[in-house]
Design a protein around this motif. Structure first.
Motif, PDB file in Angstrom:
ATOM      1  N   ALA A  73       0.838  -1.151   0.092  1.00  0.00           N
ATOM      2  CA  ALA A  73      -0.037   0.030  -0.141  1.00  0.00           C
ATOM      3  C   ALA A  73       0.741   1.319  -0.003  1.00  0.00           C
ATOM      4  CB  ALA A  73      -0.818  -0.088   1.486  1.00  0.00           C
ATOM      5  N   ALA A  74       0.306   2.311  -0.416  1.00  0.00           N
ATOM      6  CA  ALA A  74       0.833   3.701  -0.529  1.00  0.00           C
ATOM      7  C   ALA A  74       0.112   4.852   0.176  1.00  0.00           C
ATOM      8  CB  ALA A  74       1.665   3.769  -1.773  1.00  0.00           C
ATOM      9  N   LEU A  75       0.488   6.037   0.663  1.00  0.00           N
ATOM     10  CA  LEU A  75      -0.337   6.864   1.045  1.00  0.00           C
ATOM     11  C   LEU A  75       0.282   7.645   0.002  1.00  0.00           C
ATOM     12  CD1 LEU A  75       0.592   7.389   4.809  1.00  0.00           C
ATOM     13  CD2 LEU A  75      -1.197   6.279   3.602  1.00  0.00           C
ATOM     14  N   ALA A  76      -1.069   8.802  -0.216  1.00  0.00           N
ATOM     15  CA  ALA A  76      -0.802   9.960  -1.554  1.00  0.00           C
ATOM     16  C   ALA A  76      -1.313  10.989  -0.975  1.00  0.00           C
ATOM     17  CB  ALA A  76      -1.783   9.462  -2.523  1.00  0.00           C
ATOM     18  N   PHE A  77      -0.571  12.100  -1.249  1.00  0.00           N
ATOM     19  CA  PHE A  77      -0.686  13.555  -0.820  1.00  0.00           C
ATOM     20  C   PHE A  77      -0.908  14.518  -2.065  1.00  0.00           C
ATOM     21  CE2 PHE A  77       0.828  11.399   2.807  1.00  0.00           C
ATOM     22  CZ  PHE A  77       0.474  11.861   3.749  1.00  0.00           C
ATOM     23  N   ASP A  78      -2.172  15.220  -1.928  1.00  0.00           N
ATOM     24  CA  ASP A  78      -2.531  16.151  -2.819  1.00  0.00           C
ATOM     25  C   ASP A  78      -1.802  17.463  -2.455  1.00  0.00           C
ATOM     26  OD1 ASP A  78      -3.370  18.108  -4.477  1.00  0.00           O
ATOM     27  OD2 ASP A  78      -5.439  17.513  -4.231  1.00  0.00           O
ATOM     28  N   CYS A  79      -0.509  17.685  -3.324  1.00  0.00           N
ATOM     29  CA  CYS A  79       0.150  18.950  -3.100  1.00  0.00           C
ATOM     30  C   CYS A  79      -0.378  20.266  -3.717  1.00  0.00           C
ATOM     31  CB  CYS A  79       1.519  18.786  -3.756  1.00  0.00           C
ATOM     32  SG  CYS A  79       2.507  17.510  -3.000  1.00  0.00           S
ATOM     33  N   GLY A  80      -1.644  20.407  -4.459  1.00  0.00           N
ATOM     34  CA  GLY A  80      -2.149  21.409  -5.142  1.00  0.00           C
ATOM     35  C   GLY A  80      -1.960  21.867  -6.211  1.00  0.00           C
ATOM     36  N   THR A  81      -0.448  22.177  -6.338  1.00  0.00           N
ATOM     37  CA  THR A  81      -0.026  22.391  -7.684  1.00  0.00           C
ATOM     38  C   THR A  81       1.306  21.698  -7.907  1.00  0.00           C
ATOM     39  OG1 THR A  81       1.645  23.952  -6.730  1.00  0.00           O
ATOM     40  CG2 THR A  81      -0.509  24.953  -7.012  1.00  0.00           C
ATOM     41  N   PRO A  82       1.629  21.595  -9.591  1.00  0.00           N
ATOM     42  CA  PRO A  82       2.657  20.913  -9.784  1.00  0.00           C
ATOM     43  C   PRO A  82       4.127  21.452  -9.339  1.00  0.00           C
ATOM     44  CG  PRO A  82       1.286  21.214 -11.923  1.00  0.00           C
ATOM     45  CD  PRO A  82       0.784  22.047 -10.518  1.00  0.00           C
ATOM     46  N   ALA A  83       4.185  22.430  -9.081  1.00  0.00           N
ATOM     47  CA  ALA A  83       5.313  23.381  -8.330  1.00  0.00           C
ATOM     48  C   ALA A  83       5.535  22.981  -7.156  1.00  0.00           C
ATOM     49  CB  ALA A  83       5.302  24.731  -8.519  1.00  0.00           C
ATOM     50  N   GLU A  84       4.463  22.642  -6.526  1.00  0.00           N
ATOM     51  CA  GLU A  84       4.438  22.366  -4.978  1.00  0.00           C
ATOM     52  C   GLU A  84       4.764  20.500  -4.746  1.00  0.00           C
ATOM     53  OE1 GLU A  84       4.271  22.704  -0.715  1.00  0.00           O
ATOM     54  OE2 GLU A  84       4.339  24.241  -2.451  1.00  0.00           O
ATOM     55  N   VAL A  85       4.506  19.939  -5.842  1.00  0.00           N
ATOM     56  CA  VAL A  85       5.116  18.473  -6.104  1.00  0.00           C
ATOM     57  C   VAL A  85       6.641  18.552  -6.053  1.00  0.00           C
ATOM     58  CG1 VAL A  85       5.080  16.415  -7.187  1.00  0.00           C
ATOM     59  CG2 VAL A  85       2.952  17.576  -7.019  1.00  0.00           C
ATOM     60  N   ASP A  86       7.056  19.389  -6.896  1.00  0.00           N
ATOM     61  CA  ASP A  86       8.666  19.384  -7.119  1.00  0.00           C
ATOM     62  C   ASP A  86       9.280  19.882  -5.843  1.00  0.00           C
ATOM     63  OD1 ASP A  86       7.992  18.893  -9.685  1.00  0.00           O
ATOM     64  OD2 ASP A  86       8.649  20.777 -10.589  1.00  0.00           O
ATOM     65  N   ARG A  87       8.659  21.036  -5.022  1.00  0.00           N
ATOM     66  CA  ARG A  87       9.334  21.589  -3.913  1.00  0.00           C
ATOM     67  C   ARG A  87       9.125  20.530  -2.788  1.00  0.00           C
ATOM     68  NH1 ARG A  87       8.534  22.658   0.910  1.00  0.00           N
ATOM     69  NH2 ARG A  87       6.147  21.883   0.616  1.00  0.00           N
ATOM     70  N   ALA A  88       8.049  19.723  -2.557  1.00  0.00           N
ATOM     71  CA  ALA A  88       7.953  18.861  -1.586  1.00  0.00           C
ATOM     72  C   ALA A  88       9.043  17.625  -1.814  1.00  0.00           C
ATOM     73  CB  ALA A  88       6.570  18.336  -1.419  1.00  0.00           C
ATOM     74  N   ALA A 102      11.497  10.579  -9.166  1.00  0.00           N
ATOM     75  CA  ALA A 102      11.576  11.933  -9.084  1.00  0.00           C
ATOM     76  C   ALA A 102      10.394  12.296  -9.691  1.00  0.00           C
ATOM     77  CB  ALA A 102      12.712  12.296  -9.935  1.00  0.00           C
ATOM     78  N   PRO A 103       9.804  13.848  -9.662  1.00  0.00           N
ATOM     79  CA  PRO A 103       8.513  14.335 -10.119  1.00  0.00           C
ATOM     80  C   PRO A 103       8.619  14.111 -11.619  1.00  0.00           C
ATOM     81  CG  PRO A 103       9.577  15.782  -8.401  1.00  0.00           C
ATOM     82  CD  PRO A 103      10.473  14.740  -8.736  1.00  0.00           C
ATOM     83  N   TRP A 104       7.349  13.815 -12.029  1.00  0.00           N
ATOM     84  CA  TRP A 104       7.331  13.630 -13.292  1.00  0.00           C
ATOM     85  C   TRP A 104       5.833  13.721 -13.974  1.00  0.00           C
ATOM     86  CZ3 TRP A 104       4.460   9.111 -15.166  1.00  0.00           C
ATOM     87  CH2 TRP A 104       4.042   8.092 -14.207  1.00  0.00           C
ATOM     88  N   ASP A 105       5.625  13.950 -15.056  1.00  0.00           N
ATOM     89  CA  ASP A 105       4.138  14.372 -15.563  1.00  0.00           C
ATOM     90  C   ASP A 105       3.583  13.102 -16.007  1.00  0.00           C
ATOM     91  OD1 ASP A 105       4.473  16.866 -15.154  1.00  0.00           O
ATOM     92  OD2 ASP A 105       4.913  17.438 -17.190  1.00  0.00           O
ATOM     93  N   ALA A 106       2.655  12.382 -15.259  1.00  0.00           N
ATOM     94  CA  ALA A 106       2.057  11.145 -15.565  1.00  0.00           C
ATOM     95  C   ALA A 106       1.022  11.204 -16.528  1.00  0.00           C
ATOM     96  CB  ALA A 106       1.317  10.702 -14.136  1.00  0.00           C
ATOM     97  N   PHE A 107       0.742  10.074 -17.210  1.00  0.00           N
ATOM     98  CA  PHE A 107      -0.273   9.921 -18.248  1.00  0.00           C
ATOM     99  C   PHE A 107      -1.717  10.313 -18.078  1.00  0.00           C
ATOM    100  CE2 PHE A 107       0.102   5.376 -16.770  1.00  0.00           C
ATOM    101  CZ  PHE A 107      -1.186   5.165 -16.677  1.00  0.00           C
ATOM    102  N   TRP A 108      -2.104  10.054 -16.586  1.00  0.00           N
ATOM    103  CA  TRP A 108      -3.388  10.379 -16.067  1.00  0.00           C
ATOM    104  C   TRP A 108      -3.775  11.757 -15.715  1.00  0.00           C
ATOM    105  CZ3 TRP A 108       0.060   7.157 -13.462  1.00  0.00           C
ATOM    106  CH2 TRP A 108       0.843   7.563 -12.553  1.00  0.00           C
ATOM    107  N   GLY A 109      -2.438  12.513 -16.107  1.00  0.00           N
ATOM    108  CA  GLY A 109      -2.878  14.129 -15.959  1.00  0.00           C
ATOM    109  C   GLY A 109      -2.444  14.947 -14.645  1.00  0.00           C
ATOM    110  N   GLN A 110      -1.451  14.307 -13.900  1.00  0.00           N
ATOM    111  CA  GLN A 110      -1.013  14.636 -12.615  1.00  0.00           C
ATOM    112  C   GLN A 110       0.567  14.791 -12.673  1.00  0.00           C
ATOM    113  OE1 GLN A 110      -2.692  11.810 -10.025  1.00  0.00           O
ATOM    114  NE2 GLN A 110      -4.201  13.245  -9.154  1.00  0.00           N
ATOM    115  N   ARG A 111       1.219  15.731 -11.970  1.00  0.00           N
ATOM    116  CA  ARG A 111       2.654  15.682 -11.602  1.00  0.00           C
ATOM    117  C   ARG A 111       2.454  14.895 -10.323  1.00  0.00           C
ATOM    118  NH1 ARG A 111       7.278  16.795 -13.993  1.00  0.00           N
ATOM    119  NH2 ARG A 111       8.683  17.943 -12.416  1.00  0.00           N
ATOM    120  N   TYR A 112       3.708  13.863 -10.638  1.00  0.00           N
ATOM    121  CA  TYR A 112       3.645  12.922  -9.683  1.00  0.00           C
ATOM    122  C   TYR A 112       5.147  12.609  -9.125  1.00  0.00           C
ATOM    123  CZ  TYR A 112       0.824   9.056  -7.601  1.00  0.00           C
ATOM    124  OH  TYR A 112      -0.261   8.372  -6.935  1.00  0.00           O
TER     125      TYR A 112
END
Length: 131
Positions: A73-88, A102-112
């Protein structure tokens, strides 16, 4: 931006079998979801419970194998913005926590991005991509 807990992701060895189990626990999951590679339901408080097939997980992490004595299992956190994903991600890895993806643009439309907690559990961070 303050991160907020958003979802728990589980990996299903057999999606139909897994969803049947969770239906018995009271989750309202449509029958057509049995054929999906990614399924999610919103639970009390707005948190989502998500399942991905092993095939889907391997498209994201080709080296993934089912755990033996480890997590599933994995926990997932919504960072609000793509830039915040990179910062976190940068903040957590700079603090010494291992980066798994490392941060990447996922095919389902999210920065991950994914880091590993002290127990070896993956912790995902994401935000919707613009457009």
């Amino acid at each position: 931006m303050t991160m907020r807990f958003s979802a728990v992701g589980l990996i299903a060895g057999d999606m139909k079998e897994t969803l049947a189990f969770y239906r018995l626990l009271g989750f309202d999951i449509p029958a057509e979801a049995d054929a999906e590679e990614h399924v999610e339901v919103t639970v009390a408080g707005g948190v989502r419970l998500m399942w991905d097939s092993m095939a889907t997980v391997r498209t994201i992490d080709p080296g993934w194998t089912p755990p033996s004595g480890g997590h599933r299992a994995a926990l997932a956190f919504d960072c609000g913005t793509p830039a915040e994903v990179d910062r976190a991600y940068a903040e957590l890895t700079a603090a010494g926590y291992p980066g798994h993806h490392a941060p990447w643009d996922a095919f389902w439309g999210q920065r991950y991005a994914t880091v590993t907690d002290p127990d070896g559990n993956p912790v995902d961070m994401f935000a919707a991509l613009p457009g």
